[in-house]
Enzyme design. Structure first.
Site, mmCIF file in Angstrom:
data_model
loop_
_atom_site.group_PDB
_atom_site.id
_atom_site.type_symbol
_atom_site.label_atom_id
_atom_site.label_comp_id
_atom_site.label_asym_id
_atom_site.label_seq_id
_atom_site.Cartn_x
_atom_site.Cartn_y
_atom_site.Cartn_z
ATOM 1 N N GLY A 10 2.403 15.226 27.002
ATOM 2 C CA GLY A 10 3.523 16.151 26.837
ATOM 3 C C GLY A 10 4.682 15.781 27.739
ATOM 4 N N GLY A 65 7.467 20.036 32.385
ATOM 5 C CA GLY A 65 6.346 19.800 33.290
ATOM 6 C C GLY A 65 5.920 18.348 33.305
ATOM 7 N N GLU A 79 19.485 35.915 23.596
ATOM 8 C CA GLU A 79 20.442 34.823 23.454
ATOM 9 C C GLU A 79 20.698 34.526 21.976
ATOM 10 O OE1 GLU A 79 19.569 32.559 27.689
ATOM 11 O OE2 GLU A 79 18.500 31.900 25.906
ATOM 12 N N ALA A 133 10.995 27.120 32.289
ATOM 13 C CA ALA A 133 11.193 25.737 32.722
ATOM 14 C C ALA A 133 10.979 25.525 34.224
ATOM 15 C CB ALA A 133 12.577 25.265 32.296
#
Lengths: 422, 422
Positions: free
Chosen positions: B14, B18, B174, B319
């Site tokens: 991934g 991270g 948002e 995040a």
């Protein structure tokens, strides 16, 4: 104006360079205009190869038709697909089952690729006419590089790193140059196994030289320039087979998984809809004033029209021709006249890789870096919206300074290398 | 270093926030790193809603993983999909049928939407986690506006102009703000039949307030700000049905064709691969040093991990948490230590429409225009590549000055309104 005093209704089919120019010309007059397109955006097609090679993003070279025409209050924009034209009844039939009655009709539906009767090649050798075409090619090229990076077998790796462009016209030459730079230079730092020299880019042309519409001296310069970028140019070579695994050129099999088609186009179905006489590639043969013979008040322009000028030359399918024809028809409709169309040729441009181009102004021939700057300026200047000019300018400057290809995204259905996501 | 003197091989699955942070931390040490991702690009997910609402292009918020890591010569990037992990044999199984042996493994595979067992809703209410998700939502919203423009029936038109966002967290807020601006302001000049007041944007939240992770005072300010943009906020309301034609909220049917899901996520299959204990949303419950219990040298981070800090708080899937965890694990592997992870909370941000935001730094709470500038600066600053910073900055400035939504392109399979092309 009609006899009852109401304004004429002009329907334009297609919002390419021709349709848009016609709409703009008509926006100044006392007419109602309906512009129909199957996409919501106008596309700056001459730069599509930059999207296909990850140099630009789709939104950099496309703008919503509505935005472009927003200040022209007599122009209505319709997202719909034309399925037929009833010329006798003066109606356009749409896929939504609505119909549009018209007093004047401008058909500007452009062209698609043609595989000269070998339509089965399309699956393995996509052309580049729409944004989806371009992102498909981008995905194919980028995935081939990714696969090559981990392929242990040298023969299979070579096949993955072989890119073939069929067609040596401006699109093919531009595409070959951009692919060579993407595969040989931009990625050189990013991969560990593949190096710039692994990649092979072939440009195949059936005729004796590249850029046949340019003078031979510029063709030769273009060939030299593109060979310097590492492209192998094969002229006088015919393609006899294209599969998932190879292309057959001049009787020789070249293993490859990435073939791009830039060899031929065929006009849209307009001639069929109008039951009009068409030329070899399906373009409607128009009268000197661009009207369709036998159909009063119906015009065909751009890639949809086959127009032979006073000198007996059939005009090529390029943006300046479409634009001038659109403007001409729009003005003639407003004035109620049928003046013959005359094409003003401002020159012919093609770019080769990152910083070379050839330009033929007729009275002046340019090649090399200076020609590239002229080409770049012209393209940025002609882009549809100011925002796009700004961003394309910034993007190009960035690419130019860094060799970076910023839009190297693999997206769409087949974006992952092997089936479903983890 | 291993006992035989060769460097450790660390596999990272991934390349989100991270995984990338871990790779960067490890790049400084004497280890070999392989980073596997099913996409070729790292995505700045917090701005994905801007792509879905045509404010930014995909390439503005995504960058090829290879480019980001090109200078770290001990890091190899692999485009492949993980299908399983053999923890006992210390191998990662890939969709390409290759396997990766590892000495240390970092699982950072993120999360997908969750429909709380109503997976059939996904077809009608897409979430936004990938670029393809975002362009799908963009197409849905833009096509609804196009269809409304030509729809004569007022009820059907109202349904087309009703946009529902499910979930009142930062993404939902948002998204609702951006959709309201797109549907009510940016397009107002472009359409002839629909006007800004025709559109209805609903934001549905099951809990008692928006932005539940923020202090109540900021929640109230966010609600006020988003209502000023024309969004109807419905709190304490549960969704009981979503179909192609309507959504059922609190027992009432609201006709709509555009529902966006921002209500829940579920971790990837990592816990299943590792046969590890997972929390309610499928995240691997990790030890204080982020290692997976019972699996020596295997770590889970970011949205894949369920981490409870010393104060008993379960860290949210954002995040900054993923980045800090990635860096922590990378450093611990290099040092051969197992120090517990501690999250440093630098604050919580959410933006509302074009120029308002709420920010909670703990010691300082901001809202309004100034908060928006802080938010914008932070986001541009944290974008992965310099080029992106530049372009996002230019794009935003442009949107801010003009209300233009530059990336209003309808692309992909369903791009034309009615089936095949003309």
């Amino acid at each position: 104006m009609k006899t009852d005093g109401s304004p004429l209704h002009v329907v334009i089919v297609g919002a390419g360079f021709g349709g848009l120019a016609a709409a703009r010309a008509l926006a100044r007059g006392n007419v109602r205009v309906t512009l129909v397109d199957q996409r919501n955006h106008h596309l700056f097609q001459p730069l599509l190869y930059q999207v296909a090679t990850a140099g630009l993003s789709p939104a950099d070279i496309a703008a919503p038709i509505r935005s472009i025409l927003r200040h022209h209050k007599n122009v209505r924009v319709l997202l719909d697909t034309v399925v037929d034209i009833d010329a006798a009844d003066r109606r356009v039939l749409l896929a939504s089952r609505r119909t549009l009655r018209f007093d004047r009709l401008i058909v500007a539906t452009g062209a698609r690729h043609s595989y000269f009767g070998r339509e089965e090649w399309e699956a393995h050798a996509p052309g580049i006419k729409s944004i989806d075409d371009a992102t498909t090619v981008r995905r194919k090229v980028l995935l081939a590089l990714e696969r090559a990076e981990t392929e242990p077998d040298p023969l299979r790796r070579q096949a993955l790193l072989t890119f073939v462009i069929v067609g040596g016209g401006p699109t093919g030459v531009e595409m070959a140059g951009a692919v060579a730079e993407l595969a040989r230079r931009s990625v050189s730092q990013d991969f560990r196994s593949i190096t710039p020299h692994c990649s092979k880019v072939l440009l195949v042309e059936a005729g004796p030289r590249l850029l046949a519409s340019f003078p031979p001296a510029l063709s030769a310069k273009a060939r030299k320039a593109i060979e310097d970028l590492g492209v192998t140019v094969m002229t006088d070579q015919r393609v006899s087979a294209i599969t998932d695994a190879y292309i057959e050129v001049g009787g020789t099999r070249v293993p490859t998984h990435t073939v791009v088609w830039a060899a031929g186009v065929r006009a849209s179905a307009a001639a069929m809809w109008l039951k009009a006489e068409a030329d070899r590639v399906g373009r409607v043969i128009v009268d000197p004033d661009l009207s369709v013979p036998g159909h009063d008040g119906i015009y065909a322009i751009g890639d949809t029209a086959s127009f032979t000028d006073a000198a007996g030359r059939c005009l090529p399918g390029i943006a300046p021709v479409a634009k001038q024809q659109g403007r001409h028809v729009g003005e003639q409709i407003l004035r109620g006249r049928t003046k013959p169309f005359r094409y003003r040729d401002y020159g012919n441009l093609a770019t080769i890789g990152r910083h070379r181009a050839v330009i033929d102004f007729g009275w002046l021939r340019l090649s090399g870096v200076f020609a590239w700057f002229v080409w770049t300026t012209a393209h940025i200047f002609f882009l549809a919206g100011f925002r796009n000019r700004l961003l394309v300018g910034a993007n190009w400057l960035w690419n130019y300074l860094t060799f970076e290809r910023g839009a190297r995204l693999i997206t769409g259905g087949d974006a992952s290398l092997h089936g479903d996501q983890a």
